[in-house]
Write an enzyme that holds these catalytic residues in place. Structure first.
Site, mmCIF file in Angstrom:
data_model
loop_
_atom_site.group_PDB
_atom_site.id
_atom_site.type_symbol
_atom_site.label_atom_id
_atom_site.label_comp_id
_atom_site.label_asym_id
_atom_site.label_seq_id
_atom_site.Cartn_x
_atom_site.Cartn_y
_atom_site.Cartn_z
ATOM 1 N N SER A 79 34.712 56.915 50.191
ATOM 2 C CA SER A 79 33.520 56.141 49.745
ATOM 3 C C SER A 79 33.942 55.283 48.185
ATOM 4 C CB SER A 79 32.185 55.836 50.335
ATOM 5 O OG SER A 79 31.957 56.872 49.524
ATOM 6 N N HIS B 298 28.065 58.994 44.759
ATOM 7 C CA HIS B 298 28.030 57.639 44.209
ATOM 8 C C HIS B 298 27.979 57.174 43.113
ATOM 9 C CE1 HIS B 298 28.691 56.314 48.981
ATOM 10 N NE2 HIS B 298 29.306 56.716 48.337
ATOM 11 N N ASP C 194 24.087 51.318 48.858
ATOM 12 C CA ASP C 194 23.484 52.786 49.977
ATOM 13 C C ASP C 194 22.220 52.466 50.729
ATOM 14 O OD1 ASP C 194 25.604 53.260 48.552
ATOM 15 O OD2 ASP C 194 24.348 55.297 47.842
#
Lengths: 180, 166
Positions: free
Chosen positions: A57, A96, A123
């Site tokens: 990701s 992230h 998210d």
């Protein structure tokens, strides 16, 4: 068969004193690894100073199998930083990037929103049901350094436990059979 | 002493040491680079400005031009660049809202001019955006091939949102 025979002979020929010294040196290896890990925890202020990237990701920045060095520190969290966070009800931490920060005037608490560079949306879908923001206590650390590929070792070992046991067995045999 | 195992072990240890040393030198060499990036941002239009679910939200069109070529070194994998609106409100001492971001894969892409609507929602926590003065900050994160990551920013001040919803 010669190699196996020699190994068996050398295992048989072990003296009790030698055995003890080998157990001690094995103990030293294990404990020094533990000391290094715990020492890193103290220095970085993060409960896991090194993490392995498990998903794509954050591609092309971080690929699966890369490792990240984390640092927590007292500095406030700011947009753009790459953080590692735990979501309630999920076991695996996520790496992230922070895209939104709202920091309270009075308490200094923060609301943080994250997104994977390679994901289309933010998210909120990954967070717990109804959770809109991450707080400070969700965040384990921020990424400060990067080393490619090294994490594949742990990925392979967790996904193929047989390789792990083979490796541990081989290393153990090596320690037992080696003189000095 | 000169068994196959010992030789393999010595070779492995040596090669890992050399590799680690090369990685350390590569990331240290990044410090020799002193970049001189430049950026210019213009809000060309406020598309709409309203209150939704109690929070102010605005949609705008931005012109972003920047030259970040000097950030690239031989140890740079990519540069992540993003534009954030930053302001203070009575409740929050700092609000940072990312409006646009992009990945610069190489030096050839590091000089750019884009015309875009905000990619992420510009939403306040509350309704404090009318007449609000804010900064637009271009941040960048240099992601290395190996080693330490670098980050810096250019702050552009003096932007103001409209006094009324539209």
């Amino acid at each position: 068969m010669g190699w196996i025979g020699e190994t068996v002979d050398s295992v048989k020929s072990i003296q009790i004193r030698q055995l003890i010294s080998q157990v001690v040196s094995l103990g030293m290896i294990v404990t020094s690894a533990l000391i290094i890990w715990k020492g890193l925890m103290c220095i970085t202020g993060s409960e896991s100073p090194v993490v392995v990237v498990l998903s794509g990701s954050m591609e092309p920045g971080f690929k699966r199998g890369d490792i990240l060095f984390l640092h927590m520190g007292k500095d406030p969290i700011r947009a753009g930083e790459i953080v590692v966070f735990n979501v309630d009800g999920r076991e695996i931490p996520i790496v992230h990037r922070v895209i939104k920060v709202h920091e309270r005037q009075d308490t200094g608490e923060v609301d943080v929103l994250t997104k994977g560079d390679n994901n289309y949306g933010d998210d909120r879908l990954l967070y717990a049901q109804g959770q809109q923001w991450l707080q400070r206590h969700h965040i384990m650390g921020r990424a400060v350094g990067f080393l490619p590929y090294v994490g594949w070792v742990t990925i392979i070992m967790t996904e193929k436990p047989i390789i792990k046991y083979l490796l541990i067995g081989a290393l153990g045999l090596l320690v037992i059979t080696s003189k000095e | 002493m000169h068994s196959f195992g010992f030789r393999a072990n010595a070779l492995l240890t040596f090669s890992v040491t050399v590799l680690a040393l090369i990685c350390a030198m590569a990331t240290l060499s990044d410090n020799l680079n002193s970049p001189s990036p430049s950026a210019h941002v213009q809000v060309s239009n406020i598309n709409w400005f309203q209150k939704s679910k109690g929070n102010d939200e605005v949609s705008m069109t931005l012109n972003v031009s920047a030259n970040l070529e000097s950030l690239f070194t031989w140890n740079t994998k990519q540069v992540f660049v993003f534009l954030a609106a930053e302001y203070e409100s009575p409740k929050n001492s700092l609000n940072q809202v990312s409006l646009w971001d992009g990945i610069l894969p190489s030096k050839e892409h590091a000089q750019f001019l884009i015309h875009t609507k905000n990619k992420y929602r510009f939403t306040d926590q509350g309704s404090n955006l009318r007449g609000k003065e804010y900064n637009l900050t271009l941040h960048w994160h240099v992601m290395p091939k190996t080693g330490k990551m670098f980050a810096d920013k250019i702050v552009m001040t003096g932007f103001r949102l409209p006094e009324e919803y539209r």
